[in-house]
Motif scaffolding. Structure first.
Motif, PDB file in Angstrom:
ATOM      1  N   UNK A 229      32.248  39.618  31.396  1.00  0.00           N
ATOM      2  CA  UNK A 229      31.303  40.444  31.266  1.00  0.00           C
ATOM      3  C   UNK A 229      31.133  41.596  32.606  1.00  0.00           C
ATOM      4  N   UNK A 230      30.974  40.759  33.171  1.00  0.00           N
ATOM      5  CA  UNK A 230      30.789  41.705  34.513  1.00  0.00           C
ATOM      6  C   UNK A 230      31.453  41.961  35.371  1.00  0.00           C
ATOM      7  N   UNK A 231      32.842  40.960  35.299  1.00  0.00           N
ATOM      8  CA  UNK A 231      33.757  40.823  36.147  1.00  0.00           C
ATOM      9  C   UNK A 231      34.957  41.667  35.242  1.00  0.00           C
ATOM     10  N   UNK A 232      34.385  42.511  34.478  1.00  0.00           N
ATOM     11  CA  UNK A 232      35.454  43.451  33.739  1.00  0.00           C
ATOM     12  C   UNK A 232      34.714  44.734  34.210  1.00  0.00           C
ATOM     13  N   UNK A 233      33.730  44.346  33.808  1.00  0.00           N
ATOM     14  CA  UNK A 233      32.681  46.262  34.320  1.00  0.00           C
ATOM     15  C   UNK A 233      33.493  45.795  35.155  1.00  0.00           C
ATOM     16  N   UNK A 234      33.622  44.980  36.703  1.00  0.00           N
ATOM     17  CA  UNK A 234      33.411  45.524  37.761  1.00  0.00           C
ATOM     18  C   UNK A 234      35.248  45.940  38.613  1.00  0.00           C
ATOM     19  N   UNK A 235      35.841  45.358  37.951  1.00  0.00           N
ATOM     20  CA  UNK A 235      37.135  45.686  37.515  1.00  0.00           C
ATOM     21  C   UNK A 235      37.242  46.989  36.806  1.00  0.00           C
ATOM     22  N   UNK A 236      37.103  47.738  36.564  1.00  0.00           N
ATOM     23  CA  UNK A 236      37.254  49.003  35.887  1.00  0.00           C
ATOM     24  C   UNK A 236      36.527  50.195  37.143  1.00  0.00           C
TER      25      UNK A 236
END
Length: 296
Positions: free
Chosen positions: A106-113
């Motif tokens: 979840x954190x990775x998706x947010x950071x990539x977004x």
């Protein structure tokens, strides 16, 4: 009847020939020592008779025979239950690990977004310094990056609600079962200890009845009260076992379905996101290729 008798003078000094008056004496007799119980819970039950010139009384004593220095904890010895406990403890560890990595995803998706959003803004600013075809291509690239950023943020939220949270619920369900296991262990221990106490009271009552002691009535009341308490403790233990069995059934049925659905939604969401990202970048290729060929 076995008897061990010890005599002792209550005076600290020996009698003088000039003082013929007798000193008070103490006599202790141990009558009928009997070993009861087994192993670390074995003890010696005996009746001792204490008498002196001024005192005579009966004392009944219980001495614990502690072999290893401390009593062994009372636990259920049930292969099926031991297997279940092992399964629950292992499952908790694996689920906790899965939940930890779901959080990272979840954190990775947010950071990539967020990174794509920042990239999109930067490319749009860059497009303002370019003219015609190249400027338009940069502007389109920035717009696509911002669009994909929104999709990633949305997918991060979906992962949180439909994947990480169900895993958390699963972990909490396992922890609830573990708490019931602790409650069950305490109830079982209390049941065993009370059963031992009731047995001792029964032995004591039998002895008092044989000797027709005046304490029979009082001992009988205590014995009956303990029997009632023992029945209540047994019912409590059985209730805990029944509740735990129900929790296990619900856990294995409902929670397994929930987790299966969560993994299905996770895979479907990731596949859809990957396709949308690929389509978005693919749609830019003709414009970017045109710009590349124009400047070569």
């Amino acid at each position: 009847m076995a008897m061990i008798t010890t005599h002792r003078s209550l005076s600290g000094s020996s009698q003088s020939p000039r003082s013929p008056s007798p000193q008070p004496s103490l006599s202790v007799s141990v009558i009928d020592p009997v070993k009861l119980g087994n192993g670390v819970q074995a003890y010696i039950s005996y009746e001792s008779l204490l008498s002196s010139d001024v005192l005579l009384m009966d004392v009944q004593s219980k001495v614990s025979d502690v072999v290893l220095g401390k009593e062994k904890p009372v636990e259920e010895s049930n292969p099926a239950y031991e297997k279940l406990k092992h399964y629950i403890f292992e499952l908790e560890n694996h689920l906790a690990e899965a939940q930890k990595h779901a959080f990272r995803l979840v954190k990775r998706h947010r950071e990539l977004g967020q990174s794509l959003a920042d990239f999109g803004k930067a490319v749009k600013l860059l497009s303002a310094s370019e003219q015609k075809t190249l400027g338009k291509a940069f502007s389109d690239l920035g717009t696509k990056a911002e669009m994909l950023s929104a999709k990633l943020q949305k997918e991060a939220h979906n992962l949180l609600m439909n994947f990480e949270e169900p895993l958390k619920d699963y972990v909490r369900a396992v922890q609830s079962i573990k708490a019931t296991m602790v409650e069950r262990a305490n109830a079982f221990r209390q049941q065993c200890e009370l059963a031992e106490t009731i047995k001792l009271k029964e032995i004591n009552l039998d002895k008092l009845m044989l000797t027709r002691s005046e304490k029979v009535g009082e001992a009988e009341i205590e014995y009956k009260e303990l029997k009632v308490e023992g029945e209540e403790v047994t019912r409590r233990f059985e209730t805990i076992v029944h509740r735990m069995n129900e929790e296990i059934v619900h856990f294995q049925e409902q929670k397994t379905l929930d987790l299966g659905l969560a993994f299905h939604e996770f895979a479907k969401g990731q596949a859809q996101l990957a396709n949308e990202i690929a389509d978005a970048w693919r749609s830019l290729l003709p414009k970017l290729e045109a710009c590349s060929s124009t400047h070569t």
